[in-house]
Write a protein that holds these residues in place. Structure first.
Motif: not given
Length: 878
Positions: A450-452, A478-484
């Motif tokens: 994803g783009t911050p 994003t797909p597979g990454q709900p939290q960053k």
């Protein structure tokens, strides 16, 4: 049929092979329909591997003809051979043994353009990522490095027999056949194997390395096209010298060869010592190539050559590390081009490419990290995220560390890992070591998709003469990454007064310097003291980080930056932001059939820039281009109406044209005189003249002026500029069809020019363009078998014609779906890449969104899809 979960490959599951390959000797007896391949490999069992472990080699659509161990036929009960795998049991207990595999191939029947195939009557290979397994059963993976010796046997009507490495010798057999032998002393993975055989023309030169060795340089092209390869040779020599001067990297073989082929899925391939190129990135002369073609040739020649160290001498442990060679090498070719041409203009072009292609990828269902953690089909991960965002990550690393530590880290990387297959962790560890910095947080750029978005707010306290900049970073799921987790985002910046006077000084924090704010937390504030008046903030200067900036800049601040910013990239960004705001507002009004806003202030700035002779012509051309319809759609983000955006942009262009008619008319005639040169200054002047010609024609509503410009053009750049404006803005004028017909007749025997002819028409806006594309598919020059031609027509229509492709009745989507399914049966890679044009379908307004969904479902339900295509359609429908 889609792929099963068991076919998903995960980074966490990586294990080395059970056997090492000490060397491989390949013999090819070439025949168009029945090529015999004998592969003799010396293998060695790794320590700790049980004696009863079988040897498992990968294949792809192979036919096994013979199998031996230590020159003895293997009994049928000791092996299983399918088209996709060879399993051998009962292996010798000795430390090393020889496996001989004989396969038979039909290059003529290979339409996938992977493995060994024929292009224009010549034999050619493409082995990245997993094409070698279409030639012979082998460990077709990047971490298996070995030494190759290759013997090629063919009829004497096939004079050139080329492979990787140094030439060992050759000769005639006396039966109408001859042979050539090659040896590459540098261990390499199978994806870098190459073979080319045919009857080709050649241009030759030499290069003397920094240690005094003379290297033979050869570029092979179709007979009669040799003169069009001279610019590529010049670009190659400049690339070799630049890599020595900037990175200390010297070429290592006795010969470096390039072969240009017309049927190729990619732009080019960096096979060790034998680069294979799509001919569009080799062939150029003023009559057939535009300035952009010359720039692309220069960049891609450099890119593939630079791979000799970043990709070949040091390669990837597994395909999850693909950005380690591609992102790094893109960064190197970008900086090379910046040095060869205008650094700010080249940087603007890089930003435009990133925003046009990678940002939408990051924002849609095909989003993935720079280093993915899993994949179903590796061919689908040759993406702008790997290449362009991967390059931006390298650029941020240099910004964070500084030039000296960055160079020291590269030097250590080359020294420590030469001859190895490595990981991103190995690469970053070199920079951490030389800089004594913890780069653990920086690694998130490789693992988070994803783009911050960085939200910027400012506050000025006049009493305390204090200016505060507050930054907040956010990353959407994003797909597979709900939290960053928060990233390390280096943001170039400058402060200035509205009149352009610079404000010096830096905030008193370790997270900032006088040029960069280092955002490492979710929220951070940076305080500047001693600021006598409210300043204007220029943020993400030079586009130092690939992020979206969300800042409620006052229009007056943007105007100040547009008029006074000393950094060309930041100045362009400010003008682009002003233009984008105007076009977004105009698109909203156009959707409601309302009157569009006045463009007076925007027009004034653009006209002033256009007429400013102190600025580079190429920079002025970039500014005048305005954000594209796709750029505006991306900014709107959801419920997009392409027709409204088109109307808003078209009417804005006409208003600017009318306001600046005198300036544009003067610039349209200001072209270089004398012999054609593709050098940056002349190319910039042609770019500015071409942009001014469009504005002038729009202001005068005069197709005849364009027809005269077309007829008087003495180079392809000026000719295609005039033709494009005719086709896109004066589609009903008789001069347009006359010019199109004349172009087709003039270049009937020049495929790369005819590709341009198809693209000009495919990208002409309007609902009627769908019917035009359908008609052009019946043209005798159109074929699904040539990727360049398919991309020039169908690909250009789907990716470069928002109004025509996104018709409200869904006809564009249905056309793409039908063609993708037909192409998938012959060339799965091409089909899958064409379908990525629909990656942003969910951002469309509801009617178009439903039509797009139905087209995708039709593809998904078709059955018998390739892995390439099923992977893309499944993810796109998520």
């Amino acid at each position: 049929m889609g792929t099963e979960e068991s076919q998903v490959i995960h980074l966490k599951d990586y294990t080395p092979t059970d056997f090492e390959v000490e060397r491989i000797d390949l013999t090819f007896e070439l025949d168009p329909k029945a090529t015999k391949v004998v592969a003799r490999s010396i293998l060695k069992r790794r320590a700790g591997v049980a004696a009863d472990r079988p040897l498992v080699f990968a294949g792809d659509a192979l036919t096994l003809k013979a199998l031996q161990i230590d020159s003895i036929d293997v009994s049928e009960q000791d092996f299983d051979a399918t088209p996709d795998e060879l399993v051998i049991r009962g292996l010798p207990e000795s430390e090393a043994f020889e496996v001989t595999v004989e396969t038979e191939l039909s290059p003529d029947a290979n339409t996938t353009l992977m493995g060994l195939y024929r292009s224009g009557g010549n034999y050619c290979t493409q082995c990245e990522a997993e094409g070698f397994r279409r030639i012979t059963y082998f460990y077709d993976r990047p971490d298996v490095l070995t030494v190759y010796t290759v013997t090629i046997i063919a009829d004497e009507s096939v004079p050139q027999l080329l492979s990787n490495g140094n030439f060992l010798g050759g000769g005639a057999y006396g039966d109408g056949r001859h042979f050539a032998a090659w040896h590459d002393p540098y261990p390499k993975p199978s994806y870098l194997f190459a073979l080319v055989a045919g009857d080709l023309g050649v241009i030759e030169d030499t290069f003397t390395t920094m240690s005094g060795r003379e290297v033979a340089l050869k570029i092979y092209v179709e007979h009669g096209k040799e003169a069009r390869a001279t610019y590529a040779m010049d670009a190659l020599k400049r690339s070799m010298r630049w890599d020595e001067e900037v990175y200390g990297r010297e070429y290592d073989l006795d010969i470096f060869m390039i072969v240009a082929v017309s049927d190729f899925n990619m732009g080019a391939m960096e096979n060790k010592g034998l680069n294979v190129f799509n001919d569009k990135y080799v062939l150029a002369d003023p009559e057939t190539a535009t300035d952009q073609d010359y720039a692309n040739i220069e960049a891609i020649i450099a890119h593939e050559y630079f791979h000799n160290w970043t990709g070949n001498r040091i390669t990837c442990r597994d395909w999850f590390q693909l950005c380690l060679k591609e992102g790094l090498t893109v960064y190197r070719d970008h900086t090379f081009s910046q040095d060869q041409r205008s650094a700010p203009v080249k940087r603007i072009a890089e930003i435009k490419t990133l925003k046009a292609h990678q940002f939408p990828e990051d924002a849609g269902p095909l989003a993935h990290p720079v280093r993915p953690s899993s994949y179903k089909e590796i061919n689908n991960f040759y993406t702008t995220t790997i290449y362009e965002k991967g390059s931006e990550v390298i650029g941020m690393l240099r910004t964070i560390l500084g030039a000296d530590d960055f160079r020291a880290g590269m030097d250590l990387y080359f020294e420590r890992h030469d001859g190895q297959a490595v990981t991103i962790e190995d690469f970053i560890a070199c920079f951490a070591e030389v800089s004594a910095r913890d780069l653990g947080q920086f690694m998130l750029w490789y693992t988070q998709a994803g783009t911050p978005t960085v939200t910027v707010s400012t506050e000025y306290d006049r009493d305390k003469q204090r200016f505060t900049v507050t930054l907040e970073q956010n990353l959407r799921p994003t797909p597979g990454q709900p939290q960053k987790q928060p990233m390390h985002i280096p943001l170039g910046y400058a402060l200035m007064m509205p009149n352009g006077t610079a404000v010096t000084g830096a905030p008193q924090t370790a997270a900032a310097s006088d040029t960069v704010l280092h955002l490492t937390e979710r929220n951070e504030s940076f305080v500047f003291d001693g600021v006598e008046d409210r300043p204007v903030l220029s943020i993400n200067r030079g586009f130092s980080a690939p992020v979206n900036i969300l800042m409620e800049s006052r229009a007056d601040d943007l105007v100040a930056l547009a008029r006074h910013e000393s950094d060309g990239v930041a100045r362009w960004q400010a003008i682009t932001e002003l233009a984008t705001r105007h076009l977004v507002k105009a698109a909203g009004l156009a959707r409601d059939n309302a009157a569009l806003p006045e463009s007076g202030r925007l027009a004034d700035i653009l006209i002033a820039v256009a007429g400013d002779a102190t600025l580079e012509p190429a920079f002025r051309a970039q500014v005048l281009a305005l954000p594209s319809e796709a750029d505006v759609a991306r900014e709107i983000g959801k419920d997009i109406d392409p027709d409204a955006i088109h109307r808003a942009r078209r009417e804005t262009l006409r208003a600017i044209a009318a306001a600046g008619q005198r300036t544009f008319s003067s610039l349209a005639d200001d072209k270089p005189s004398g012999p054609f040169s593709p050098a940056a200054n002349d190319a910039g002047r042609r770019a500015l003249a071409g942009m001014a010609l469009r504005y002038t024609a729009l202001a005068e509503n005069d197709a005849q002026r364009l027809a005269e410009a077309y007829a008087n053009a003495d180079n392809m750049t000026d000719r295609i500029n005039a033709l494009t404006v005719l086709a896109h803005d004066f589609e009903d004028a008789p001069e347009t069809q006359a010019a199109l017909d004349q172009f087709a007749e003039r270049y009937a025997d020049t495929p790369l020019a005819i590709d341009k002819w198809f693209t000009v028409q495919a990208t002409a806006p309007g609902a009627e363009s769908h019917a035009r594309v359908v008609a052009l598919m019946q043209h005798p020059g159109y074929t699904r078998g040539n990727p360049n031609r398919v991309r020039a027509l169908l690909g250009a229509f789907a990716a470069g014609n928002p109004t025509g492709f996104n018709r409200a009745d869904g006809a564009g989507y249905r056309l793409l779906a039908d063609e993708v399914l037909a192409i998938d049966r012959k060339n799965p890679q091409l089909a899958a890449r064409l379908l990525t044009a629909m990656r942003s379908w969910q951002s469309l307004e509801s009617g178009r969104r439903e039509e797009a969904r139905k087209a995708l479902v039709a593809i998904s339900s078709a059955g018998d899809l390739s892995v390439d295509l099923s992977d893309i359609v499944e993810r796109t429908l998520q």
